[in-house]
Scaffold this motif. Sequence first.
Motif, PDB file in Angstrom:
ATOM      1  N   GLY A  95      46.319 -77.518  -9.512  1.00 19.93           N
ATOM      2  CA  GLY A  95      45.607 -77.433  -8.239  1.00 19.93           C
ATOM      3  C   GLY A  95      44.285 -76.703  -8.382  1.00 19.93           C
ATOM      4  O   GLY A  95      43.259 -77.116  -7.826  1.00 19.93           O
ATOM      5  N   ASP A  96      44.293 -75.604  -9.152  1.00 22.40           N
ATOM      6  CA  ASP A  96      43.055 -74.859  -9.392  1.00 22.40           C
ATOM      7  C   ASP A  96      42.048 -75.712 -10.157  1.00 22.40           C
ATOM      8  O   ASP A  96      40.840 -75.662  -9.897  1.00 22.40           O
ATOM      9  CB  ASP A  96      43.359 -73.585 -10.191  1.00 22.40           C
ATOM     10  N   ASP A  97      42.543 -76.518 -11.104  1.00 20.68           N
ATOM     11  CA  ASP A  97      41.657 -77.376 -11.884  1.00 20.68           C
ATOM     12  C   ASP A  97      40.984 -78.416 -10.995  1.00 20.68           C
ATOM     13  O   ASP A  97      39.787 -78.703 -11.158  1.00 20.68           O
ATOM     14  CB  ASP A  97      42.454 -78.067 -12.997  1.00 20.68           C
ATOM     15  N   LEU A  98      41.722 -78.976 -10.050  1.00 18.88           N
ATOM     16  CA  LEU A  98      41.128 -79.940  -9.127  1.00 18.88           C
ATOM     17  C   LEU A  98      40.007 -79.287  -8.319  1.00 18.88           C
ATOM     18  O   LEU A  98      38.935 -79.875  -8.122  1.00 18.88           O
ATOM     19  CB  LEU A  98      42.197 -80.509  -8.192  1.00 18.88           C
ATOM     20  N   ARG A  99      40.244 -78.068  -7.867  1.00 20.43           N
ATOM     21  CA  ARG A  99      39.205 -77.362  -7.098  1.00 20.43           C
ATOM     22  C   ARG A  99      37.977 -77.098  -7.960  1.00 20.43           C
ATOM     23  O   ARG A  99      36.835 -77.226  -7.489  1.00 20.43           O
ATOM     24  CB  ARG A  99      39.772 -76.055  -6.547  1.00 20.43           C
ATOM     25  N   GLU A 100      38.191 -76.739  -9.226  1.00 17.40           N
ATOM     26  CA  GLU A 100      37.068 -76.493 -10.125  1.00 17.40           C
ATOM     27  C   GLU A 100      36.267 -77.768 -10.390  1.00 17.40           C
ATOM     28  O   GLU A 100      35.071 -77.711 -10.695  1.00 17.40           O
ATOM     29  CB  GLU A 100      37.572 -75.909 -11.446  1.00 17.40           C
ATOM     30  N   ARG A 101      36.915 -78.919 -10.271  1.00 15.44           N
ATOM     31  CA  ARG A 101      36.230 -80.194 -10.466  1.00 15.44           C
ATOM     32  C   ARG A 101      35.468 -80.633  -9.219  1.00 15.44           C
ATOM     33  O   ARG A 101      34.870 -81.705  -9.200  1.00 15.44           O
ATOM     34  CB  ARG A 101      37.244 -81.277 -10.850  1.00 15.44           C
ATOM     35  N   GLY A 102      35.525 -79.852  -8.166  1.00 16.56           N
ATOM     36  CA  GLY A 102      34.788 -80.174  -6.956  1.00 16.56           C
ATOM     37  C   GLY A 102      35.613 -80.800  -5.853  1.00 16.56           C
ATOM     38  O   GLY A 102      35.064 -81.167  -4.805  1.00 16.56           O
ATOM     39  N   PHE A 103      36.930 -80.917  -6.053  1.00 18.24           N
ATOM     40  CA  PHE A 103      37.788 -81.461  -5.008  1.00 18.24           C
ATOM     41  C   PHE A 103      38.046 -80.391  -3.947  1.00 18.24           C
ATOM     42  O   PHE A 103      38.172 -79.211  -4.265  1.00 18.24           O
ATOM     43  CB  PHE A 103      39.123 -81.939  -5.590  1.00 18.24           C
ATOM     44  N   GLU A 104      38.133 -80.823  -2.700  1.00 19.78           N
ATOM     45  CA  GLU A 104      38.355 -79.904  -1.597  1.00 19.78           C
ATOM     46  C   GLU A 104      39.644 -80.255  -0.862  1.00 19.78           C
ATOM     47  O   GLU A 104      40.181 -81.352  -1.014  1.00 19.78           O
ATOM     48  CB  GLU A 104      37.168 -79.946  -0.630  1.00 19.78           C
ATOM     49  N   ASP A 105      40.121 -79.303  -0.054  1.00 18.27           N
ATOM     50  CA  ASP A 105      41.349 -79.495   0.739  1.00 18.27           C
ATOM     51  C   ASP A 105      42.495 -79.963  -0.161  1.00 18.27           C
ATOM     52  O   ASP A 105      43.229 -80.909   0.172  1.00 18.27           O
ATOM     53  CB  ASP A 105      41.096 -80.498   1.866  1.00 18.27           C
ATOM     54  N   VAL A 106      42.660 -79.309  -1.296  1.00 14.28           N
ATOM     55  CA  VAL A 106      43.718 -79.681  -2.244  1.00 14.28           C
ATOM     56  C   VAL A 106      45.064 -79.228  -1.684  1.00 14.28           C
ATOM     57  O   VAL A 106      45.239 -78.078  -1.305  1.00 14.28           O
ATOM     58  CB  VAL A 106      43.475 -79.025  -3.622  1.00 14.28           C
ATOM     59  N   ARG A 107      46.015 -80.135  -1.633  1.00 11.19           N
ATOM     60  CA  ARG A 107      47.320 -79.819  -1.072  1.00 11.19           C
ATOM     61  C   ARG A 107      48.403 -80.595  -1.813  1.00 11.19           C
ATOM     62  O   ARG A 107      48.153 -81.671  -2.331  1.00 11.19           O
ATOM     63  CB  ARG A 107      47.360 -80.162   0.415  1.00 11.19           C
ATOM     64  N   ARG A 108      49.581 -80.017  -1.843  1.00 15.17           N
ATOM     65  CA  ARG A 108      50.714 -80.682  -2.486  1.00 15.17           C
ATOM     66  C   ARG A 108      51.421 -81.588  -1.486  1.00 15.17           C
ATOM     67  O   ARG A 108      51.583 -81.239  -0.322  1.00 15.17           O
ATOM     68  CB  ARG A 108      51.696 -79.655  -3.033  1.00 15.17           C
ATOM     69  N   GLU A 109      51.885 -82.723  -2.001  1.00 15.42           N
ATOM     70  CA  GLU A 109      52.612 -83.675  -1.173  1.00 15.42           C
ATOM     71  C   GLU A 109      54.036 -83.828  -1.718  1.00 15.42           C
ATOM     72  O   GLU A 109      54.667 -82.856  -2.071  1.00 15.42           O
ATOM     73  CB  GLU A 109      51.861 -85.010  -1.138  1.00 15.42           C
ATOM     74  N   ARG A 110      54.506 -85.042  -1.854  1.00 17.26           N
ATOM     75  CA  ARG A 110      55.882 -85.291  -2.261  1.00 17.26           C
ATOM     76  C   ARG A 110      56.084 -85.085  -3.763  1.00 17.26           C
ATOM     77  O   ARG A 110      55.113 -84.953  -4.515  1.00 17.26           O
ATOM     78  CB  ARG A 110      56.280 -86.718  -1.893  1.00 17.26           C
ATOM     79  N   THR A 111      57.340 -85.073  -4.163  1.00 11.42           N
ATOM     80  CA  THR A 111      57.689 -85.002  -5.581  1.00 11.42           C
ATOM     81  C   THR A 111      58.518 -86.219  -5.958  1.00 11.42           C
ATOM     82  O   THR A 111      59.171 -86.828  -5.107  1.00 11.42           O
ATOM     83  CB  THR A 111      58.479 -83.722  -5.912  1.00 11.42           C
ATOM     84  N   GLU A 112      58.463 -86.577  -7.231  1.00 12.86           N
ATOM     85  CA  GLU A 112      59.255 -87.688  -7.753  1.00 12.86           C
ATOM     86  C   GLU A 112      59.767 -87.325  -9.144  1.00 12.86           C
ATOM     87  O   GLU A 112      59.336 -86.325  -9.731  1.00 12.86           O
ATOM     88  CB  GLU A 112      58.418 -88.972  -7.832  1.00 12.86           C
ATOM     89  N   ARG A 113      60.653 -88.159  -9.664  1.00  9.98           N
ATOM     90  CA  ARG A 113      61.141 -88.002 -11.028  1.00  9.98           C
ATOM     91  C   ARG A 113      61.234 -89.371 -11.685  1.00  9.98           C
ATOM     92  O   ARG A 113      61.526 -90.362 -11.023  1.00  9.98           O
ATOM     93  CB  ARG A 113      62.531 -87.337 -11.051  1.00  9.98           C
ATOM     94  N   PHE A 114      60.955 -89.423 -12.975  1.00  7.49           N
ATOM     95  CA  PHE A 114      61.245 -90.628 -13.746  1.00  7.49           C
ATOM     96  C   PHE A 114      61.424 -90.254 -15.208  1.00  7.49           C
ATOM     97  O   PHE A 114      61.145 -89.128 -15.612  1.00  7.49           O
ATOM     98  CB  PHE A 114      60.171 -91.716 -13.562  1.00  7.49           C
ATOM     99  N   ARG A 115      61.901 -91.218 -15.978  1.00  7.10           N
ATOM    100  CA  ARG A 115      62.138 -90.966 -17.399  1.00  7.10           C
ATOM    101  C   ARG A 115      60.906 -91.350 -18.215  1.00  7.10           C
ATOM    102  O   ARG A 115      60.286 -92.378 -17.978  1.00  7.10           O
ATOM    103  CB  ARG A 115      63.353 -91.761 -17.895  1.00  7.10           C
ATOM    104  N   VAL A 116      60.566 -90.502 -19.171  1.00  2.02           N
ATOM    105  CA  VAL A 116      59.462 -90.780 -20.077  1.00  2.02           C
ATOM    106  C   VAL A 116      60.006 -91.497 -21.306  1.00  2.02           C
ATOM    107  O   VAL A 116      61.208 -91.772 -21.408  1.00  2.02           O
ATOM    108  CB  VAL A 116      58.740 -89.478 -20.474  1.00  2.02           C
TER     109      VAL A 116
END
Length: 204
Positions: A95-116
């Motif tokens: 989240g901090d990295d997104l803000r440093e890249r110039g993104f604003e109003d950074v917020r977390r949404e849903r979560t998911e899972r899958f197999r790699v």
Amino acid sequence: MMPSVPEERLSGEGWSLVEETTETLFRLPTAQVKGHTRLYEDAALRERVREAAGLDRQWRFFFATRVEFVPGLAPGVGPAMLLPTVTAESRRTFGDDLRERGFEDVRRERTERFRVRSGARARLQCYRATLPLSAETHADADALEDVEVEGWLGVWTDGGEFRLAGGAYPLHVEAVCEALGVSGVELSAKECRRELFDLIRAVS
């Protein structure tokens, strides 16, 4: 050692390596948590927008990180014990990295899972943000003051080590390109998400 990524696929689909870095992601009471990271961008899309609209910025990116503990973990301390801490700290850092890249109003949404690819289950966190475009860069930029962006971060363990992978992309790539006068871009949010998930799955 850097993580393994699907280099041929990335190259064939217009992605390019931006940088390889090793840095301290965060600190635990008994160790530094270092990340060995490869960062890629959709260079083909960036070039098309730059040539058509004179707007030069990174629109889509993908990264993969191999996590290293310095010094190594003490005997009896396994990855499963540290997974909640590494996951929480990695999500905060992304989240901090997104803000440093110039993104604003950074917020977390849903979560998911899958197999790699290794068979491990990755925990994914979705992020939403906005990317403001300066009105000075393009005549039509007023309509693009806030470009909606979606990002994802995956965290999992692989052979006793941690892997992080993720990236971000505009939610309405075609509309953004059309407003900037970039023709022929057929790339939906669904396609961006599918491609990013496929890239994350391939990291080892």
